[in-house]
Design a protein around this motif. Sequence first.
Motif, PDB file in Angstrom:
ATOM      1  N   GLU A 126      10.749  33.609 -21.437  1.00 43.73           N
ATOM      2  CA  GLU A 126      11.200  34.504 -22.493  1.00 43.73           C
ATOM      3  C   GLU A 126      10.085  35.519 -22.724  1.00 43.73           C
ATOM      4  O   GLU A 126       8.953  35.139 -23.016  1.00 43.73           O
ATOM      5  CB  GLU A 126      11.516  33.771 -23.791  1.00 43.73           C
ATOM      6  CG  GLU A 126      11.970  34.720 -24.897  1.00 43.73           C
ATOM      7  CD  GLU A 126      12.593  34.004 -26.089  1.00 43.73           C
ATOM      8  OE1 GLU A 126      13.281  32.983 -25.859  1.00 43.73           O
ATOM      9  OE2 GLU A 126      12.369  34.452 -27.234  1.00 43.73           O
TER      10      GLU A 126
ATOM     11  N   GLY B 127       6.731  31.080 -14.689  1.00 39.36           N
ATOM     12  CA  GLY B 127       7.897  31.823 -15.152  1.00 39.36           C
ATOM     13  C   GLY B 127       7.658  33.322 -15.209  1.00 39.36           C
ATOM     14  O   GLY B 127       8.598  34.120 -15.134  1.00 39.36           O
TER      15      GLY B 127
ATOM     16  N   LEU C 197      19.967  34.946 -14.523  1.00 42.25           N
ATOM     17  CA  LEU C 197      20.271  33.582 -14.100  1.00 42.25           C
ATOM     18  C   LEU C 197      19.944  33.439 -12.615  1.00 42.25           C
ATOM     19  O   LEU C 197      20.551  34.101 -11.775  1.00 42.25           O
ATOM     20  CB  LEU C 197      21.748  33.261 -14.329  1.00 42.25           C
ATOM     21  CG  LEU C 197      22.371  33.647 -15.680  1.00 42.25           C
ATOM     22  CD1 LEU C 197      23.842  33.248 -15.715  1.00 42.25           C
ATOM     23  CD2 LEU C 197      21.601  33.018 -16.835  1.00 42.25           C
TER      24      LEU C 197
ATOM     25  N   ARG D  27      15.327  36.905 -21.231  1.00 44.04           N
ATOM     26  CA  ARG D  27      15.245  35.481 -20.893  1.00 44.04           C
ATOM     27  C   ARG D  27      15.685  35.270 -19.456  1.00 44.04           C
ATOM     28  O   ARG D  27      16.664  35.873 -19.011  1.00 44.04           O
ATOM     29  CB  ARG D  27      16.128  34.639 -21.831  1.00 44.04           C
ATOM     30  CG  ARG D  27      15.690  34.654 -23.286  1.00 44.04           C
ATOM     31  CD  ARG D  27      16.687  33.952 -24.181  1.00 44.04           C
ATOM     32  NE  ARG D  27      16.307  34.077 -25.597  1.00 44.04           N
ATOM     33  CZ  ARG D  27      17.116  33.838 -26.609  1.00 44.04           C
ATOM     34  NH1 ARG D  27      18.378  33.456 -26.388  1.00 44.04           N
ATOM     35  NH2 ARG D  27      16.708  33.976 -27.852  1.00 44.04           N
ATOM     36  N   SER D  28      14.956  34.410 -18.764  1.00 47.66           N
ATOM     37  CA  SER D  28      15.301  34.066 -17.381  1.00 47.66           C
ATOM     38  C   SER D  28      15.572  32.565 -17.307  1.00 47.66           C
ATOM     39  O   SER D  28      14.870  31.761 -17.932  1.00 47.66           O
ATOM     40  CB  SER D  28      14.161  34.434 -16.423  1.00 47.66           C
ATOM     41  OG  SER D  28      13.968  35.838 -16.383  1.00 47.66           O
ATOM     42  N   PHE D  29      16.587  32.220 -16.522  1.00 51.49           N
ATOM     43  CA  PHE D  29      17.008  30.827 -16.379  1.00 51.49           C
ATOM     44  C   PHE D  29      17.030  30.446 -14.896  1.00 51.49           C
ATOM     45  O   PHE D  29      17.411  31.264 -14.046  1.00 51.49           O
ATOM     46  CB  PHE D  29      18.409  30.619 -16.967  1.00 51.49           C
ATOM     47  CG  PHE D  29      18.510  30.934 -18.436  1.00 51.49           C
ATOM     48  CD1 PHE D  29      18.451  29.922 -19.382  1.00 51.49           C
ATOM     49  CD2 PHE D  29      18.664  32.249 -18.873  1.00 51.49           C
ATOM     50  CE1 PHE D  29      18.554  30.213 -20.737  1.00 51.49           C
ATOM     51  CE2 PHE D  29      18.771  32.545 -20.220  1.00 51.49           C
ATOM     52  CZ  PHE D  29      18.705  31.526 -21.156  1.00 51.49           C
ATOM     53  N   TYR D  30      16.643  29.235 -14.625  1.00 55.47           N
ATOM     54  CA  TYR D  30      16.731  28.701 -13.267  1.00 55.47           C
ATOM     55  C   TYR D  30      17.548  27.411 -13.328  1.00 55.47           C
ATOM     56  O   TYR D  30      17.199  26.465 -14.031  1.00 55.47           O
ATOM     57  CB  TYR D  30      15.341  28.416 -12.705  1.00 55.47           C
ATOM     58  CG  TYR D  30      15.334  27.781 -11.335  1.00 55.47           C
ATOM     59  CD1 TYR D  30      16.004  28.365 -10.265  1.00 55.47           C
ATOM     60  CD2 TYR D  30      14.644  26.585 -11.103  1.00 55.47           C
ATOM     61  CE1 TYR D  30      15.994  27.789  -9.004  1.00 55.47           C
ATOM     62  CE2 TYR D  30      14.606  26.001  -9.850  1.00 55.47           C
ATOM     63  CZ  TYR D  30      15.293  26.615  -8.812  1.00 55.47           C
ATOM     64  OH  TYR D  30      15.285  26.027  -7.557  1.00 55.47           O
TER      65      TYR D  30
ATOM     66  N   ARG E 125      19.540  38.851 -19.866  1.00 59.33           N
ATOM     67  CA  ARG E 125      19.580  37.499 -19.297  1.00 59.33           C
ATOM     68  C   ARG E 125      19.608  37.578 -17.781  1.00 59.33           C
ATOM     69  O   ARG E 125      20.388  38.339 -17.199  1.00 59.33           O
ATOM     70  CB  ARG E 125      20.826  36.747 -19.777  1.00 59.33           C
ATOM     71  CG  ARG E 125      20.669  36.062 -21.104  1.00 59.33           C
ATOM     72  CD  ARG E 125      21.882  35.230 -21.449  1.00 59.33           C
ATOM     73  NE  ARG E 125      23.043  36.041 -21.794  1.00 59.33           N
ATOM     74  CZ  ARG E 125      24.220  35.542 -22.136  1.00 59.33           C
ATOM     75  NH1 ARG E 125      24.408  34.232 -22.154  1.00 59.33           N
ATOM     76  NH2 ARG E 125      25.230  36.334 -22.444  1.00 59.33           N
TER      77      ARG E 125
ATOM     78  N   ASN F 174      20.200  26.839 -14.918  1.00 58.25           N
ATOM     79  CA  ASN F 174      20.649  26.642 -16.290  1.00 58.25           C
ATOM     80  C   ASN F 174      19.543  26.199 -17.248  1.00 58.25           C
ATOM     81  O   ASN F 174      19.823  25.855 -18.395  1.00 58.25           O
ATOM     82  CB  ASN F 174      21.814  25.649 -16.374  1.00 58.25           C
ATOM     83  CG  ASN F 174      22.776  25.985 -17.489  1.00 58.25           C
ATOM     84  OD1 ASN F 174      22.913  27.149 -17.865  1.00 58.25           O
ATOM     85  ND2 ASN F 174      23.437  24.984 -18.039  1.00 58.25           N
ATOM     86  N   ARG F 175      18.291  26.228 -16.812  1.00 57.69           N
ATOM     87  CA  ARG F 175      17.171  25.913 -17.705  1.00 57.69           C
ATOM     88  C   ARG F 175      16.325  27.154 -17.893  1.00 57.69           C
ATOM     89  O   ARG F 175      15.996  27.852 -16.925  1.00 57.69           O
ATOM     90  CB  ARG F 175      16.298  24.793 -17.125  1.00 57.69           C
ATOM     91  CG  ARG F 175      16.831  23.397 -17.372  1.00 57.69           C
ATOM     92  CD  ARG F 175      15.843  22.360 -16.883  1.00 57.69           C
ATOM     93  NE  ARG F 175      14.518  22.506 -17.486  1.00 57.69           N
ATOM     94  CZ  ARG F 175      13.452  21.780 -17.130  1.00 57.69           C
ATOM     95  NH1 ARG F 175      13.578  20.873 -16.162  1.00 57.69           N
ATOM     96  NH2 ARG F 175      12.294  21.967 -17.714  1.00 57.69           N
ATOM     97  N   GLN F 176      15.974  27.475 -19.144  1.00 59.59           N
ATOM     98  CA  GLN F 176      15.164  28.654 -19.410  1.00 59.59           C
ATOM     99  C   GLN F 176      13.748  28.458 -18.892  1.00 59.59           C
ATOM    100  O   GLN F 176      13.093  27.448 -19.181  1.00 59.59           O
ATOM    101  CB  GLN F 176      15.126  28.955 -20.909  1.00 59.59           C
ATOM    102  CG  GLN F 176      14.368  30.235 -21.251  1.00 59.59           C
ATOM    103  CD  GLN F 176      14.516  30.640 -22.700  1.00 59.59           C
ATOM    104  OE1 GLN F 176      15.618  30.662 -23.239  1.00 59.59           O
ATOM    105  NE2 GLN F 176      13.408  30.962 -23.351  1.00 59.59           N
TER     106      GLN F 176
END
Length: 538
Positions: free
Chosen positions: A115, A409, A232, A105-108, A230, A110-112
């Motif tokens: 996946e 994404g 971030l 999962r990658s977040f930018y 993960r 704090n929002r995903q």
Amino acid sequence: MRPTGKGQLESLYFTYPHFEAPKDAERRGLSNRAKVAIVGAGPVGMTAALALAKEGIPSVLLDNKSTFNDGSRAICIERQSYYMLDSIGALDPFLEKSLGWTTGRSFYRNRQILEFEMPDGENEKYRPMYNIQQQYIEEYLHDAVARNDLIDMRWQSEVVAIEDLKDGVELTVKDSEDVYDLCADWVLACDGGKSPIRKMRGLRLKGENFEGRYVIADVQLDHDYPTIRRALFDPACRRGGTVLIHRQPDNIWRIDYQLFEDEATEDAIQEDQIRAGVQGVLHEIDYEGPWNLEWWSVYTANTLALDDYRDGRVFFVGDSAHIVPIFGVRGLNNGLADAINIGWKLGWVLNGKAGPDLLDSYTPERRGATMDVFANASKSARFMTPPTHGWEVMRNAALSLAMDHEFAGQLANPRQMRPYIYADSPVVTPCSDEFTTGPEVGKVLSEVKLNRGYLSGELGHGFTVLCFDQALADAIQSAVSREHLCAIVLSSDGPVAEIYGARKETAYLIRPDRHVAARWKAATPAEVLAAYKTAVCK
């Protein structure tokens, strides 16, 4: 990965053994001549020793340390590496200890934004990826080495000089008792990114250095987040930076966070700075409980390699031959593939099963794999740590776009390592037949679940021909009766035939390392024998 600084606190979960150098009595019994001398007893060196032992070849394994490397370092082992560990008799403890995973999962901010699921399914014997600390990797490989009478393991034994002989190589070895000479027919340099052997031979790595630096830290804490990767991007704790988080056995979490240009490495690796950085990341993922700091280091992302992985009777294996970025878990896995490749080839040459020219295929195959890694890892490295302001603007624009558009994404996908296809190798036979499915020439074989196990479990020790008709298998076996090759018969209307695009006349020639050496829609025994002889340079 190239560590540039590190710290080690007393581990709460792993006890490092202490290994002595050979004593006087042992030294008097040591031979001063070896078939193969392996310099460096990390995961790559031990794997090479075990691969040679599988072929019945003895080796001397030298390391200047007195114990295993500290810290998690390389933690992700991919599926194909588990097949390699299985082939050298070291797999069972890895399966018992490691944590398998399929998801990232990658977040930018704090929002995903992504996946991804790595390929997996009922036909797969192992998971796509496993997490396990390098201490365990080395411990389990060393246990297998210690059980093998063909491997002479010598700790606290530093190679301080190397000289070519007419029929081999002479190493000058310094240990805690003395300095002595060790002659070897062949040398495998598995002594890491700062390889002393490489420097003694006057060779240098060439390529590209990336500006990005990352702190890596092992942290022990009780957290119920699943075992996934993960990433971030631009988190509140490191605005403009990147953070990676992996779960490992024993409640150890590996945290990597990017350093900025104005952060000096020597300051960043101080314990108080590491603790502050880790605490910021933990706050970012909403963890406020207790934790312990185990180990830390710093690495830079580079794409560097030798022009040739062979220098006379010296072969460079793993990080001594190439340095690759950590993104996509390519370093250790690429090194293990190097070790298996040179291990079976050198073993077959020394056994007289193959001609000496087989050794010339090591560089094309494994340097080719490195260049493929560079192509993919460089993309990941530029996205994770943009090298210029222009790259940073494009990266941030893509991340911002991913907030509302799913396709963007995918740019944050780390492109996990996959086995290299040896399609251009000098020891494979190109396929002139038309296949619409099945593993192509040079590719690792496709696993298939059978009623009695898995296809990989049906393979012989050396080369194997997959046949789909008993008469063809008998004819091939008769034609190659004096060769180190066996033919096995599979159903022409079963799952293997379907996945491999096979009919009764079809055949696949599989190498000892599970790569396809040749394939035919309609095979003849003469064609199979010719392809086999090409594969072993006879």
